[in-house]
Scaffold this motif. Structure first.
Motif, PDB file in Angstrom:
ATOM      1  N   ALA A   1     -16.243  -7.064  -8.165  1.00  0.00           N
ATOM      2  CA  ALA A   1     -16.011  -7.637  -6.840  1.00  0.00           C
ATOM      3  C   ALA A   1     -17.355  -7.778  -6.140  1.00  0.00           C
ATOM      4  CB  ALA A   1     -15.089  -6.746  -6.022  1.00  0.00           C
ATOM      5  N   PHE A   2     -17.579  -8.918  -5.497  1.00  0.00           N
ATOM      6  CA  PHE A   2     -18.851  -9.118  -4.811  1.00  0.00           C
ATOM      7  C   PHE A   2     -18.669  -9.959  -3.554  1.00  0.00           C
ATOM      8  CE2 PHE A   2     -18.348 -12.177  -8.223  1.00  0.00           C
ATOM      9  CZ  PHE A   2     -18.684 -13.393  -7.670  1.00  0.00           C
ATOM     10  N   HIS A   3     -19.418  -9.573  -2.524  1.00  0.00           N
ATOM     11  CA  HIS A   3     -19.365 -10.219  -1.220  1.00  0.00           C
ATOM     12  C   HIS A   3     -20.186 -11.501  -1.233  1.00  0.00           C
ATOM     13  CE1 HIS A   3     -20.647  -9.980   3.300  1.00  0.00           C
ATOM     14  NE2 HIS A   3     -19.567 -10.726   3.160  1.00  0.00           N
ATOM     15  N   VAL A   4     -19.633 -12.578  -0.659  1.00  0.00           N
ATOM     16  CA  VAL A   4     -20.385 -13.810  -0.421  1.00  0.00           C
ATOM     17  C   VAL A   4     -20.445 -14.024   1.081  1.00  0.00           C
ATOM     18  CG1 VAL A   4     -20.020 -14.918  -2.644  1.00  0.00           C
ATOM     19  CG2 VAL A   4     -18.267 -15.142  -0.892  1.00  0.00           C
ATOM     20  N   HIS A   5     -21.613 -14.342   1.589  1.00  0.00           N
ATOM     21  CA  HIS A   5     -21.872 -14.259   3.019  1.00  0.00           C
ATOM     22  C   HIS A   5     -21.532 -15.546   3.773  1.00  0.00           C
ATOM     23  CE1 HIS A   5     -24.227 -10.410   2.889  1.00  0.00           C
ATOM     24  NE2 HIS A   5     -24.223 -10.739   1.604  1.00  0.00           N
TER      25      HIS A   5
ATOM     26  N   ASN B   1       0.844  -1.189   0.000  1.00  0.00           N
ATOM     27  CA  ASN B   1       0.000   0.000   0.000  1.00  0.00           C
ATOM     28  C   ASN B   1       0.885   1.246   0.000  1.00  0.00           C
ATOM     29  OD1 ASN B   1      -2.236   1.599   0.059  1.00  0.00           O
ATOM     30  ND2 ASN B   1      -2.907   1.015   2.110  1.00  0.00           N
ATOM     31  N   SER B   2       0.509   2.246  -0.785  1.00  0.00           N
ATOM     32  CA  SER B   2       1.318   3.452  -0.891  1.00  0.00           C
ATOM     33  C   SER B   2       0.437   4.616  -1.327  1.00  0.00           C
ATOM     34  CB  SER B   2       2.442   3.249  -1.918  1.00  0.00           C
ATOM     35  OG  SER B   2       1.899   3.182  -3.241  1.00  0.00           O
ATOM     36  N   SER B   3       1.042   5.771  -1.512  1.00  0.00           N
ATOM     37  CA  SER B   3       0.284   6.951  -1.932  1.00  0.00           C
ATOM     38  C   SER B   3      -0.283   6.798  -3.336  1.00  0.00           C
ATOM     39  CB  SER B   3       1.174   8.201  -1.869  1.00  0.00           C
ATOM     40  OG  SER B   3       2.293   8.039  -2.724  1.00  0.00           O
ATOM     41  N   THR B   4       0.271   5.879  -4.111  1.00  0.00           N
ATOM     42  CA  THR B   4      -0.214   5.652  -5.476  1.00  0.00           C
ATOM     43  C   THR B   4      -1.019   4.363  -5.618  1.00  0.00           C
ATOM     44  OG1 THR B   4       1.882   4.583  -6.060  1.00  0.00           O
ATOM     45  CG2 THR B   4       1.680   6.961  -6.487  1.00  0.00           C
ATOM     46  N   THR B   5      -1.167   3.640  -4.524  1.00  0.00           N
ATOM     47  CA  THR B   5      -1.919   2.377  -4.538  1.00  0.00           C
ATOM     48  C   THR B   5      -3.114   2.501  -3.604  1.00  0.00           C
ATOM     49  OG1 THR B   5       0.093   1.094  -4.941  1.00  0.00           O
ATOM     50  CG2 THR B   5      -1.817  -0.103  -4.084  1.00  0.00           C
ATOM     51  N   THR B   6      -4.268   2.089  -4.073  1.00  0.00           N
ATOM     52  CA  THR B   6      -5.478   2.109  -3.256  1.00  0.00           C
ATOM     53  C   THR B   6      -5.825   0.686  -2.836  1.00  0.00           C
ATOM     54  OG1 THR B   6      -6.336   4.051  -4.420  1.00  0.00           O
ATOM     55  CG2 THR B   6      -7.922   2.733  -3.187  1.00  0.00           C
ATOM     56  N   LEU B   7      -5.971   0.471  -1.532  1.00  0.00           N
ATOM     57  CA  LEU B   7      -6.313  -0.830  -0.981  1.00  0.00           C
ATOM     58  C   LEU B   7      -7.829  -0.943  -0.826  1.00  0.00           C
ATOM     59  CD1 LEU B   7      -5.540  -3.537   0.273  1.00  0.00           C
ATOM     60  CD2 LEU B   7      -5.016  -2.345   2.406  1.00  0.00           C
ATOM     61  N   ILE B   8      -8.391  -2.046  -1.334  1.00  0.00           N
ATOM     62  CA  ILE B   8      -9.835  -2.253  -1.363  1.00  0.00           C
ATOM     63  C   ILE B   8     -10.179  -3.587  -0.711  1.00  0.00           C
ATOM     64  CG2 ILE B   8     -11.886  -2.416  -2.838  1.00  0.00           C
ATOM     65  CD1 ILE B   8     -10.261  -1.023  -5.042  1.00  0.00           C
ATOM     66  N   ALA B   9     -11.293  -3.625   0.032  1.00  0.00           N
ATOM     67  CA  ALA B   9     -11.762  -4.879   0.623  1.00  0.00           C
ATOM     68  C   ALA B   9     -13.213  -4.735   1.049  1.00  0.00           C
ATOM     69  CB  ALA B   9     -10.898  -5.266   1.826  1.00  0.00           C
ATOM     70  N   GLN B  10     -13.821  -5.838   1.384  1.00  0.00           N
ATOM     71  CA  GLN B  10     -15.180  -5.829   1.898  1.00  0.00           C
ATOM     72  C   GLN B  10     -15.178  -5.184   3.301  1.00  0.00           C
ATOM     73  OE1 GLN B  10     -17.097  -7.595   4.380  1.00  0.00           O
ATOM     74  NE2 GLN B  10     -19.047  -6.906   3.515  1.00  0.00           N
TER      75      GLN B  10
ATOM     76  N   PHE C   1     -16.472  -1.916   0.745  1.00  0.00           N
ATOM     77  CA  PHE C   1     -17.810  -2.005   0.167  1.00  0.00           C
ATOM     78  C   PHE C   1     -18.601  -3.081   0.892  1.00  0.00           C
ATOM     79  CE2 PHE C   1     -15.219  -5.093  -1.981  1.00  0.00           C
ATOM     80  CZ  PHE C   1     -16.051  -6.173  -2.231  1.00  0.00           C
ATOM     81  N   SER C   2     -19.903  -2.977   0.819  1.00  0.00           N
ATOM     82  CA  SER C   2     -20.775  -3.936   1.485  1.00  0.00           C
ATOM     83  C   SER C   2     -21.042  -5.159   0.620  1.00  0.00           C
ATOM     84  CB  SER C   2     -22.095  -3.265   1.870  1.00  0.00           C
ATOM     85  OG  SER C   2     -22.990  -4.215   2.424  1.00  0.00           O
TER      86      SER C   2
END
Length: 291
Positions: free
Chosen positions: A151-155, A100-109, A136-137
């Motif tokens: 990207a999609f969440h599985v419960h 992760n850095s100033s030029t990288t965006t970290l994404i997760a549920q 994201f939800s």
């Protein structure tokens, strides 16, 4: 439940100890002209590269980051624009701060961020870089050049934080730990995992993919739809056998020792960290929790 928690603790201790002792090589599999799978230790890494930047899924352990960066550099010199975590476990998020850095965006549920916030409070030295900047939800779409990344969440599958990532044009699906190729799966019951949710997650994947889809599992070699169908059939068969045992009044210990419940599949799927006995324990406990 105490017995199950002890088994899980021993499993994690053994995994960490074993992983620290052996020399790790990062292996690269070219899946399409733009998508690669990197295998080393911990969860399989997905890497998408286009003409301007790259997108990585999961990052294994922090101590492996130099090797992973070297492997990525052998594929591309394009900057890492997005880093995605499929769920909260350390063998998929351990390298977050390294990438992760100033030029990288970290994404997760959402639940990944919640868990990593707890981890950061316990160990502030990890640094805020371990945290997703975007969460994201249920669903998230990213449009990169001519590629659509879904990207999609599985419960309540492997955990309560699992997400799958599908590269539409390349027809590649990263399933994270909702799929352990050629081995029995692990469901983290303490963190929202469940057998029924795991099966439902795989069925959702099967509705999305086609016969040409390449699947990146959380662990194991790359796979395809036909193998995933066989995998969910295996899970459902063992589930039904355990439900019959529960209906007959069998205890956890009896199911754990009853090899006939899964003997049809043990040779093909029971040679990984999750032994047939441990698998039957997890399945039984999860199903009993649903009663």
């Amino acid at each position: 439940m105490k017995r199950l928690n002890l088994l899980i603790a021993l499993f994690l201790i053994h995994s960490i100890s074993w992983s620290q002792e052996k020399e790790v090589t990062i292996t690269i599999d070219t899946l399409t002209s733009e998508v690669y799978m990197l295998t080393g230790e911990g969860g399989n890494i997905g890497l998408y590269v286009n003409d301007t930047n790259s997108f990585m899924i999961d990052d294994q352990f922090a101590r492996l980051s130099p090797k992973i960066k070297k492997a990525v550099a052998s594929i591309t010199d394009k900057p890492l624009r997005y880093l995605f975590n499929t769920h909260m476990h350390g063998d998929h998020t351990g390298g977050n701060a390294e990438f992760n850095s100033s030029t990288t965006t970290l994404i997760a549920q959402d639940n990944v961020r919640k868990d990593l916030l707890k981890r950061l409070k316990e160990k502030p030295e990890l640094g805020s870089e371990i945290l997703p900047e975007i969460s994201f939800s249920e669903e998230l779409n990213i449009f990169e050049a001519d590629e659509t990344i879904m990207a999609f969440h599985v419960h309540n599958a492997h955990t309560d934080s699992d997400a799958m990532i599908y590269f539409m044009k390349n027809n590649v699906l990263h399933m994270g730990d909702t799929y352990f190729s050629e081995r029995y799966p692990y469901m983290d019951l303490k963190n929202g995992g469940s057998l029924n949710g795991y099966i439902d997650a795989i069925k959702r994947a099967l509705m999305l993919i086609d016969d040409k889809t390449i699947i990146i599992p959380g662990h194991g070699r790359s796979s395809n739809k036909l193998e995933l169908i066989a995998y969910v059939d295996m899970l459902e068969t063992i589930k039904e056998n355990i439900l019959k045992a529960i209906a007959s009044g069998d205890t956890l210990e009896e199911v754990e020792k009853n090899s006939s419940i899964s003997s049809k599949y043990d040779n093909n799927f029971g040679t990984g960290f999750i032994s047939p006995e441990r698998m039957r324990t997890i399945f039984y406990t999860s199903l009993k929790n649903d009663f």
